[in-house]
Design a protein around this motif. Structure first.
Motif, short mmCIF file in Angstrom:
data_model
loop_
_atom_site.label_atom_id
_atom_site.label_comp_id
_atom_site.label_asym_id
_atom_site.label_seq_id
_atom_site.Cartn_x
_atom_site.Cartn_y
_atom_site.Cartn_z
N ARG A 56 12.14 1.35 -18.13
CA ARG A 56 10.94 2.14 -18.48
C ARG A 56 11.17 3.62 -18.18
O ARG A 56 11.89 3.98 -17.26
N ASP A 57 10.50 4.46 -18.99
CA ASP A 57 10.62 5.91 -18.84
C ASP A 57 9.96 6.40 -17.55
O ASP A 57 9.17 5.70 -16.93
N ARG A 58 10.26 7.62 -17.19
CA ARG A 58 9.66 8.22 -16.00
C ARG A 58 8.15 8.36 -16.12
O ARG A 58 7.45 8.40 -15.13
N ASP A 59 7.64 8.43 -17.34
CA ASP A 59 6.18 8.51 -17.51
C ASP A 59 5.56 7.11 -17.57
O ASP A 59 4.40 6.97 -17.91
N TYR A 60 6.33 6.09 -17.22
CA TYR A 60 5.91 4.69 -17.12
C TYR A 60 5.67 4.02 -18.46
O TYR A 60 5.39 2.84 -18.51
N GLN A 71 -1.81 5.37 -21.09
CA GLN A 71 -0.76 5.66 -20.12
C GLN A 71 -1.11 5.11 -18.74
O GLN A 71 -0.23 4.72 -17.98
N GLN A 76 11.26 -2.61 -23.97
CA GLN A 76 11.16 -2.82 -22.52
C GLN A 76 10.16 -3.92 -22.19
O GLN A 76 10.33 -4.65 -21.23
N TYR A 135 3.70 -0.88 -14.53
CA TYR A 135 4.95 -0.49 -13.88
C TYR A 135 4.91 -0.81 -12.38
O TYR A 135 5.83 -1.44 -11.84
#
Length: 162
Positions: A102-106, A40, A112, A47
């Motif tokens: 991309r999601d909020r959690d990167y 992550q 993507q 990101y």
């Protein structure tokens, strides 16, 4: 011909373009590391590198446009410059799409990342086109350039003794 937008005797576009190229290319490397290892942290680094690369590209683009407008019409350099510029707009749009999806959690999914990978592939071509402009066609190279040319600071009247 020399570049129209200059700072201390050097083309501004050529100074600025290294940042988005490096940031966006490295973002792809961190995406691959995330894809392989699931980190992550690497997803978050990618990101934010894309974000910085997009800002850098937005800053470099106007200076490239100014330089392109100074290239004589009907020349090979003007055509290559147009392909270079339009291609780089496409690169920025592809990376922007990757960034926005991309999601909020990167954590990007493969979908993507494909946009970023496509942007990186096109960037290889547009970087080559930029090199063709400078190295082959001498766009952005001073007329008095050479292996023994004086400092650009001297020419600008900034060097010691002026």
């Amino acid at each position: 011909m020399h570049a129209s937008a200059r700072f201390l005797g050097h083309p501004v576009h050529q100074m600025l373009v290294v940042f988005p190229l490096g940031l966006l290319a490295t973002a792809v490397v961190f995406d691959v590391i995330h894809l392989v290892g699931g980190s992550q942290v690497m997803a978050a680094v990618s990101y934010w590198m894309i974000a910085a690369g997009l800002v850098g590209g937005a800053l470099a683009a106007p200076f490239g446009l100014v330089d392109w407008l100074g290239i004589p019409k009907g020349t090979r350099a003007r055509r290559i410059g147009a392909m270079h510029g339009i291609g780089n707009v496409v690169v920025l749009l592809l990376f922007a799409l990757s960034f926005l999806l991309r999601d909020r959690d990167y954590a990007p999914g493969f979908g993507q990342m494909v946009w970023a990978f496509a942007g990186a592939a096109i960037a290889l071509v547009t970087a080559w086109l930029g090199g063709e402009l400078v190295d082959r066609l001498s766009v952005g190279v001073d007329e008095d350039a050479g292996v023994d040319a004086p400092s650009s600071l001297r020419k600008a009247g900034i060097a010691a003794g002026k």
